[in-house]
Design a protein around this motif. Sequence first.
Motif, PDB file in Angstrom:
ATOM      1  N   MET A 148     -32.877  16.466  20.054  1.00 52.29           N
ATOM      2  CA  MET A 148     -32.746  17.884  20.309  1.00 52.29           C
ATOM      3  C   MET A 148     -31.665  18.486  19.430  1.00 52.29           C
ATOM      4  SD  MET A 148     -34.262  20.196  21.913  1.00 52.29           S
ATOM      5  CE  MET A 148     -33.808  21.742  21.203  1.00 52.29           C
ATOM      6  N   GLU A 149     -30.622  17.716  19.177  1.00 49.00           N
ATOM      7  CA  GLU A 149     -29.542  18.203  18.314  1.00 49.00           C
ATOM      8  C   GLU A 149     -30.056  18.462  16.900  1.00 49.00           C
ATOM      9  OE1 GLU A 149     -25.168  16.744  16.713  1.00 49.00           O
ATOM     10  OE2 GLU A 149     -26.047  15.776  18.473  1.00 49.00           O
ATOM     11  N   VAL A 150     -30.872  17.563  16.388  1.00 42.72           N
ATOM     12  CA  VAL A 150     -31.438  17.725  15.040  1.00 42.72           C
ATOM     13  C   VAL A 150     -32.411  18.903  15.007  1.00 42.72           C
ATOM     14  CG1 VAL A 150     -32.878  16.641  13.270  1.00 42.72           C
ATOM     15  CG2 VAL A 150     -31.122  15.296  14.441  1.00 42.72           C
ATOM     16  N   VAL A 151     -33.237  19.037  16.040  1.00 42.72           N
ATOM     17  CA  VAL A 151     -34.172  20.167  16.123  1.00 42.72           C
ATOM     18  C   VAL A 151     -33.394  21.478  16.079  1.00 42.72           C
ATOM     19  CG1 VAL A 151     -35.783  21.377  17.653  1.00 42.72           C
ATOM     20  CG2 VAL A 151     -36.004  18.926  17.315  1.00 42.72           C
ATOM     21  N   SER A 152     -32.327  21.581  16.864  1.00 42.47           N
ATOM     22  CA  SER A 152     -31.515  22.797  16.868  1.00 42.47           C
ATOM     23  C   SER A 152     -30.900  23.064  15.502  1.00 42.47           C
ATOM     24  CB  SER A 152     -30.394  22.705  17.912  1.00 42.47           C
ATOM     25  OG  SER A 152     -30.927  22.783  19.206  1.00 42.47           O
TER      26      SER A 152
ATOM     27  N   ASN B  65     -34.111  29.357  10.537  1.00 44.85           N
ATOM     28  CA  ASN B  65     -33.825  30.725  10.969  1.00 44.85           C
ATOM     29  C   ASN B  65     -32.989  31.463   9.931  1.00 44.85           C
ATOM     30  OD1 ASN B  65     -31.895  32.722  12.553  1.00 44.85           O
ATOM     31  ND2 ASN B  65     -33.787  32.553  13.725  1.00 44.85           N
ATOM     32  N   LYS B  66     -31.929  30.830   9.457  1.00 46.24           N
ATOM     33  CA  LYS B  66     -31.033  31.496   8.510  1.00 46.24           C
ATOM     34  C   LYS B  66     -31.721  31.723   7.167  1.00 46.24           C
ATOM     35  CE  LYS B  66     -28.157  31.710  11.718  1.00 46.24           C
ATOM     36  NZ  LYS B  66     -28.378  32.837  12.599  1.00 46.24           N
ATOM     37  N   ASP B  67     -32.622  30.818   6.771  1.00 40.58           N
ATOM     38  CA  ASP B  67     -33.378  31.010   5.530  1.00 40.58           C
ATOM     39  C   ASP B  67     -34.296  32.230   5.647  1.00 40.58           C
ATOM     40  OD1 ASP B  67     -34.321  30.221   2.880  1.00 40.58           O
ATOM     41  OD2 ASP B  67     -36.175  29.628   3.905  1.00 40.58           O
ATOM     42  N   LEU B  68     -34.985  32.364   6.784  1.00 37.29           N
ATOM     43  CA  LEU B  68     -35.854  33.529   6.992  1.00 37.29           C
ATOM     44  C   LEU B  68     -35.052  34.824   7.017  1.00 37.29           C
ATOM     45  CD1 LEU B  68     -38.290  32.121   9.692  1.00 37.29           C
ATOM     46  CD2 LEU B  68     -38.859  32.707   7.328  1.00 37.29           C
ATOM     47  N   VAL B  69     -33.915  34.814   7.698  1.00 40.30           N
ATOM     48  CA  VAL B  69     -33.053  35.994   7.751  1.00 40.30           C
ATOM     49  C   VAL B  69     -32.615  36.378   6.335  1.00 40.30           C
ATOM     50  CG1 VAL B  69     -30.756  36.813   8.465  1.00 40.30           C
ATOM     51  CG2 VAL B  69     -32.256  35.669  10.113  1.00 40.30           C
ATOM     52  N   SER B  70     -32.206  35.400   5.555  1.00 37.07           N
ATOM     53  CA  SER B  70     -31.761  35.655   4.184  1.00 37.07           C
ATOM     54  C   SER B  70     -32.883  36.258   3.343  1.00 37.07           C
ATOM     55  CB  SER B  70     -31.272  34.343   3.558  1.00 37.07           C
ATOM     56  OG  SER B  70     -30.882  34.552   2.219  1.00 37.07           O
TER      57      SER B  70
ATOM     58  N   ASN C  94     -33.504  39.887   4.441  1.00 34.75           N
ATOM     59  CA  ASN C  94     -32.415  40.725   3.948  1.00 34.75           C
ATOM     60  C   ASN C  94     -32.528  40.947   2.441  1.00 34.75           C
ATOM     61  OD1 ASN C  94     -31.272  41.055   6.494  1.00 34.75           O
ATOM     62  ND2 ASN C  94     -29.874  39.336   6.247  1.00 34.75           N
ATOM     63  N   TYR C  95     -32.886  39.917   1.698  1.00 35.81           N
ATOM     64  CA  TYR C  95     -33.056  40.022   0.245  1.00 35.81           C
ATOM     65  C   TYR C  95     -34.180  40.999  -0.101  1.00 35.81           C
ATOM     66  CZ  TYR C  95     -33.967  38.786  -4.600  1.00 35.81           C
ATOM     67  OH  TYR C  95     -34.176  38.846  -5.955  1.00 35.81           O
ATOM     68  N   ALA C  96     -35.205  41.049   0.732  1.00 36.44           N
ATOM     69  CA  ALA C  96     -36.337  41.953   0.499  1.00 36.44           C
ATOM     70  C   ALA C  96     -35.988  43.408   0.812  1.00 36.44           C
ATOM     71  CB  ALA C  96     -37.549  41.510   1.321  1.00 36.44           C
ATOM     72  N   GLY C  97     -34.819  43.653   1.378  1.00 40.02           N
ATOM     73  CA  GLY C  97     -34.373  45.018   1.590  1.00 40.02           C
ATOM     74  C   GLY C  97     -34.287  45.473   3.031  1.00 40.02           C
ATOM     75  N   ALA C  98     -34.746  44.663   3.950  1.00 41.36           N
ATOM     76  CA  ALA C  98     -34.633  45.004   5.371  1.00 41.36           C
ATOM     77  C   ALA C  98     -33.343  44.381   5.913  1.00 41.36           C
ATOM     78  CB  ALA C  98     -35.840  44.490   6.139  1.00 41.36           C
ATOM     79  N   THR C  99     -33.045  44.630   7.164  1.00 40.03           N
ATOM     80  CA  THR C  99     -31.886  44.019   7.805  1.00 40.03           C
ATOM     81  C   THR C  99     -32.385  43.145   8.942  1.00 40.03           C
ATOM     82  OG1 THR C  99     -30.518  45.935   7.283  1.00 40.03           O
ATOM     83  CG2 THR C  99     -29.705  44.459   8.998  1.00 40.03           C
ATOM     84  N   ALA C 100     -32.150  41.848   8.804  1.00 38.29           N
ATOM     85  CA  ALA C 100     -32.591  40.892   9.813  1.00 38.29           C
ATOM     86  C   ALA C 100     -31.383  40.300  10.530  1.00 38.29           C
ATOM     87  CB  ALA C 100     -33.413  39.777   9.171  1.00 38.29           C
ATOM     88  N   VAL C 101     -31.576  39.953  11.791  1.00 36.28           N
ATOM     89  CA  VAL C 101     -30.543  39.326  12.608  1.00 36.28           C
ATOM     90  C   VAL C 101     -31.135  38.037  13.172  1.00 36.28           C
ATOM     91  CG1 VAL C 101     -29.087  39.545  14.662  1.00 36.28           C
ATOM     92  CG2 VAL C 101     -29.514  41.547  13.214  1.00 36.28           C
ATOM     93  N   GLY C 102     -30.482  36.914  12.909  1.00 31.58           N
ATOM     94  CA  GLY C 102     -30.960  35.629  13.395  1.00 31.58           C
ATOM     95  C   GLY C 102     -30.446  35.313  14.780  1.00 31.58           C
ATOM     96  N   LEU C 103     -31.350  34.823  15.618  1.00 31.56           N
ATOM     97  CA  LEU C 103     -31.018  34.464  16.997  1.00 31.56           C
ATOM     98  C   LEU C 103     -31.742  33.176  17.369  1.00 31.56           C
ATOM     99  CD1 LEU C 103     -31.933  37.889  18.629  1.00 31.56           C
ATOM    100  CD2 LEU C 103     -29.616  37.055  18.339  1.00 31.56           C
ATOM    101  N   SER C 104     -31.273  32.547  18.403  1.00 27.66           N
ATOM    102  CA  SER C 104     -32.065  31.519  19.072  1.00 27.66           C
ATOM    103  C   SER C 104     -32.285  32.025  20.489  1.00 27.66           C
ATOM    104  CB  SER C 104     -31.325  30.176  19.089  1.00 27.66           C
ATOM    105  OG  SER C 104     -30.314  30.167  20.074  1.00 27.66           O
ATOM    106  N   GLY C 105     -33.121  31.353  21.215  1.00 27.96           N
ATOM    107  CA  GLY C 105     -33.357  31.747  22.603  1.00 27.96           C
ATOM    108  C   GLY C 105     -32.116  31.658  23.462  1.00 27.96           C
TER     109      GLY C 105
ATOM    110  N   ALA D  35     -35.306  31.777  16.658  1.00 27.74           N
ATOM    111  CA  ALA D  35     -35.604  30.344  16.643  1.00 27.74           C
ATOM    112  C   ALA D  35     -36.027  29.946  18.049  1.00 27.74           C
ATOM    113  CB  ALA D  35     -34.387  29.540  16.201  1.00 27.74           C
ATOM    114  N   SER D  36     -37.069  29.139  18.135  1.00 26.42           N
ATOM    115  CA  SER D  36     -37.681  28.827  19.438  1.00 26.42           C
ATOM    116  C   SER D  36     -36.993  27.670  20.165  1.00 26.42           C
ATOM    117  CB  SER D  36     -39.173  28.544  19.253  1.00 26.42           C
ATOM    118  OG  SER D  36     -39.358  27.452  18.370  1.00 26.42           O
ATOM    119  N   VAL D  37     -35.699  27.806  20.329  1.00 27.04           N
ATOM    120  CA  VAL D  37     -34.882  26.856  21.087  1.00 27.04           C
ATOM    121  C   VAL D  37     -34.212  27.647  22.203  1.00 27.04           C
ATOM    122  CG1 VAL D  37     -32.895  25.310  20.966  1.00 27.04           C
ATOM    123  CG2 VAL D  37     -34.478  25.440  19.035  1.00 27.04           C
ATOM    124  N   ALA D  38     -34.266  27.123  23.422  1.00 31.39           N
ATOM    125  CA  ALA D  38     -33.661  27.812  24.554  1.00 31.39           C
ATOM    126  C   ALA D  38     -33.101  26.785  25.531  1.00 31.39           C
ATOM    127  CB  ALA D  38     -34.692  28.692  25.256  1.00 31.39           C
ATOM    128  N   ALA D  39     -32.184  27.231  26.368  1.00 32.64           N
ATOM    129  CA  ALA D  39     -31.574  26.352  27.368  1.00 32.64           C
ATOM    130  C   ALA D  39     -32.105  26.693  28.754  1.00 32.64           C
ATOM    131  CB  ALA D  39     -30.056  26.493  27.343  1.00 32.64           C
TER     132      ALA D  39
END
Length: 193
Positions: A1-5, A13-18, A21-32, A76-80
Amino acid sequence: MEVVSMVLVGKVNKDLVSRINYAGATAVGLSGMDGRLLVARPSPNAAQLGFVGEVARVDSTVLQTIVDNGSIPVIASVAADEYGQPYNINADTVAGEVAAALGAEKLILLTDVAGILRNREDPGSLVKEIDIKGVKKMIEEGKVGGGMIPKVNCCIRSLAQGVTTASIIDGRVEHSLLHEIMTDEGAGTMITG
């Protein structure tokens, strides 16, 4: 689970956000886990699969703030669970539950398949539109199987919770999202209530 997170939250998640953002929108990365956006519960088969979970609850408060601010949430599809135990949750399932919680009109699953096929061996047998009853029948008949079952089930569940339409479209096709949103014929399979 640690590796999955680490991979889903810290890398993907951070790659998608980047990229957004590079494409001109503003993205915010989150997990569940952020802002208790999602609360998980173990899947019925969690004992065999490890820390695989389902969505028990969505609190869209943090998302609504991000959306109201004109930003794009990337989740990101990780939740507690209630006790802080993290779980890996199917991303399609998370998308469907979040769409329902936000009162979305449409859910679009962008994937690497054309959509639902009448014959899994024939790419030309794309089902353009189907209702819940019809797609459930296709599952019973074995026409929908494998990785499509969780996608279809998340569409059915989101429709049952108030989403008007759900579509499964092929992200490998250039501009498929625009075709789905801006044309009458769409770009994949649309499921209706």
